[in-house]
Design a protein around this motif. Structure first.
Motif, short mmCIF file in Angstrom:
data_model
loop_
_atom_site.label_atom_id
_atom_site.label_comp_id
_atom_site.label_asym_id
_atom_site.label_seq_id
_atom_site.Cartn_x
_atom_site.Cartn_y
_atom_site.Cartn_z
N GLN A 53 -30.99 -24.13 -2.54
CA GLN A 53 -31.98 -24.94 -3.23
C GLN A 53 -32.92 -25.64 -2.26
O GLN A 53 -34.13 -25.58 -2.39
N MET A 54 -32.36 -26.29 -1.27
CA MET A 54 -33.17 -27.01 -0.30
C MET A 54 -33.29 -26.18 0.97
O MET A 54 -32.30 -25.73 1.54
N ASN A 55 -34.50 -25.99 1.41
CA ASN A 55 -34.76 -25.20 2.60
C ASN A 55 -34.17 -25.89 3.82
O ASN A 55 -34.52 -27.05 4.11
N PRO A 56 -33.28 -25.24 4.58
CA PRO A 56 -32.68 -25.90 5.75
C PRO A 56 -33.72 -26.27 6.79
O PRO A 56 -33.56 -27.27 7.50
N HIS A 57 -34.80 -25.49 6.87
CA HIS A 57 -35.87 -25.84 7.83
C HIS A 57 -36.51 -27.16 7.46
O HIS A 57 -36.90 -27.94 8.33
N PHE A 58 -36.61 -27.41 6.15
CA PHE A 58 -37.15 -28.69 5.71
C PHE A 58 -36.27 -29.84 6.18
O PHE A 58 -36.75 -30.88 6.64
N LEU A 59 -34.94 -29.66 6.08
CA LEU A 59 -34.02 -30.70 6.53
C LEU A 59 -34.19 -30.98 8.02
O LEU A 59 -34.28 -32.14 8.43
N PHE A 60 -34.23 -29.92 8.82
CA PHE A 60 -34.39 -30.11 10.27
C PHE A 60 -35.70 -30.81 10.59
O PHE A 60 -35.75 -31.76 11.40
N ASN A 61 -36.78 -30.36 9.95
CA ASN A 61 -38.09 -30.96 10.21
C ASN A 61 -38.14 -32.41 9.76
O ASN A 61 -38.73 -33.26 10.44
N ALA A 62 -37.52 -32.69 8.62
CA ALA A 62 -37.51 -34.06 8.10
C ALA A 62 -36.74 -34.98 9.04
O ALA A 62 -37.19 -36.10 9.34
N LEU A 63 -35.60 -34.53 9.51
CA LEU A 63 -34.81 -35.35 10.43
C LEU A 63 -35.55 -35.58 11.75
O LEU A 63 -35.49 -36.68 12.33
N ASN A 64 -36.26 -34.56 12.22
CA ASN A 64 -37.05 -34.72 13.45
C ASN A 64 -38.17 -35.74 13.24
O ASN A 64 -38.45 -36.57 14.12
N SER A 65 -38.80 -35.67 12.08
CA SER A 65 -39.88 -36.61 11.77
C SER A 65 -39.35 -38.04 11.69
O SER A 65 -39.98 -38.98 12.18
N ILE A 66 -38.18 -38.17 11.06
CA ILE A 66 -37.56 -39.50 10.96
C ILE A 66 -37.18 -40.02 12.34
O ILE A 66 -37.39 -41.20 12.67
N ALA A 67 -36.63 -39.12 13.17
CA ALA A 67 -36.23 -39.52 14.52
C ALA A 67 -37.42 -40.00 15.35
O ALA A 67 -37.29 -40.88 16.21
N SER A 68 -38.60 -39.42 15.10
CA SER A 68 -39.79 -39.77 15.89
C SER A 68 -40.32 -41.17 15.58
O SER A 68 -41.06 -41.74 16.38
N VAL A 69 -39.95 -41.73 14.41
CA VAL A 69 -40.47 -43.05 14.04
C VAL A 69 -39.38 -44.12 13.97
O VAL A 69 -39.67 -45.27 13.66
N VAL A 70 -38.15 -43.72 14.22
CA VAL A 70 -37.04 -44.65 14.01
C VAL A 70 -37.11 -45.86 14.94
O VAL A 70 -36.68 -46.96 14.58
N LEU A 71 -37.69 -45.71 16.15
CA LEU A 71 -37.78 -46.83 17.09
C LEU A 71 -39.02 -47.69 16.81
O LEU A 71 -38.95 -48.92 16.78
N ASP A 72 -40.16 -47.02 16.62
CA ASP A 72 -41.41 -47.75 16.45
C ASP A 72 -41.58 -48.30 15.03
O ASP A 72 -42.11 -49.41 14.85
N ARG A 73 -41.15 -47.52 14.03
CA ARG A 73 -41.31 -47.96 12.64
C ARG A 73 -40.00 -47.76 11.87
O ARG A 73 -39.86 -46.86 11.05
N PRO A 74 -39.01 -48.57 12.16
CA PRO A 74 -37.68 -48.39 11.55
C PRO A 74 -37.70 -48.51 10.03
O PRO A 74 -36.91 -47.87 9.34
#
Length: 356
Positions: A168-189
């Protein structure tokens, strides 16, 4: 062989003694187990044995000759078998009476004409009763087999739902979403926290789809917005969204498959805009037309010219899965897919009276 043994035991050791006793009662005999009963029982035993064995021999010979001369096999062999058995009643009785005449000195075949005709009726009755027992057993076996098949189908349905869960959920979407979240977790938690909540809602809905096939249009649009907001973190200004929802619609009124619109939007993003450098726009339109609820997902992506054969096949396969889910919801629904020179348009039409 198993059927023959069952028929033999039922006919010779159950039905024959019962019928012979019934005849004794009908004749008003006070001494039930007298000489006449034993003679009748011997006749029933011998005749049943001849009819049953002879019927099997005739059926086997019949099948052999049909196979040898390449003739079409008869499907209803049980009916053919009972016919062979009944045809053997008269010669079977004749042989039985002649054998008894040989071994009993005070028994004469010529004096048993009335009993002979009665024997034809009662022996035929015994054989037909055996056939009815077999027919009832066969019906029960078919019902049991049908029940087992239904249980197997239910198991397959559960497996299919599990398959939907994993795809149902594209695994590539999960990886990309987690990477996007990781990129802002320090600057915009606070943004990272919000995206994690939205991502968890999407996967919770994916789990929900294995238990409940549908939910309200309002819930689906909420999930779709969560999905697009997560993707917008990755695409930024390259992704433009246009929601054109008829404000007169009661979004809680209509039921659609869980993650149905999200899958269509994800498909448009993956196959239409992801490889387009300058990005593009996705339109989501929902409105009422006549007796139908119309859902349109359109993109201005690469279009048919830029796509390779592999991309086109992948695009069509993912949309075919959506179409199947829509038709399971409502067989009167229609699903149209139009791949244009620039972009793609997918239109779903759901009958309103069936979507309630």
């Amino acid at each position: 062989m198993k059927r023959f043994i069952k028929d033999y035991l039922l006919t010779v050791f159950v039905l024959s003694p019962i019928v012979c006793l019934w005849i004794q009662f009908a004749l008003g005999e006070t001494d039930i187990f007298n000489r006449n009963y034993l003679v009748s029982l011997a006749v029933a035993f011998l005749t049943s044995t001849i009819c049953l064995c002879g019927g099997e021999i005739l059926l086997t010979s019949h099948s052999f000759l049909r196979q040898k001369f390449s003739l079409k096999e008869i499907e209803k062999k049980n009916y053919l078998l009972v016919l062979f058995r009944i045809l053997l009643v008269v010669p079977g009785l004749d042989i039985s009476y002649r054998l008894i005449d040989i071994f009993l000195d005070d028994f004469t075949y010529s004096g048993q004409i009335e009993q002979f005709y009665g024997g034809i009726f009662y022996t035929s009755l015994i054989l037909l009763t055996t056939f009815v027992f077999n027919l009832v057993s066969e019906i029960k076996a078919v019902k049991k087999e049908t029940k087992l098949k239904l249980q197997a189908l239910e198991i397959e349905n559960l497996k299919a739902k599990l398959k939907i869960l994993t795809t149902q959920m594209n695994p590539h979407f999960l990886f990309n979403a987690l990477n996007s979240i990781a990129s802002v977790v320090l600057d915009r938690p606070e943004i990272a926290e919000e995206m994690i909540i939205k991502l968890s809602k999407l996967y919770r809905a994916s789990l929900k789809s294995t238990e409940k096939d549908t939910h309200s249009l309002k819930d689906e649009l909420s999930l779709c917005r969560d999905y697009l907001e997560i993707e917008k973190m990755r695409f930024e200004h390259r992704l433009n969204l246009r929601f054109e929802i008829d404000h007169t619609l009661d979004l809680n009124h209509y039921q659609i498959p869980v993650l149905y619109i999200q899958t269509l939007v994800e498909n448009a993003l993956k196959h239409g805009l992801s490889d387009k450098i300058e990005g593009g726009t996705i339109w989501l339109r929902i409105f009422k037309k006549g007796s139908s609820l119309i859902i349109e997902v359109e993109d201005d992506g690469q279009g048919i010219k830029v796509k390779s054969t592999e991309q086109k096949d992948g695009h069509k396969n993912s949309l075919q899965n959506c179409e199947k889910r829509l038709l399971l919801l409502n067989e009167k629904s229609t699903f149209d897919f139009e791949m244009r020179e620039i972009g793609t348009l997918v239109t779903s039409r759901i009958q309103i009276e069936e979507a309630i």
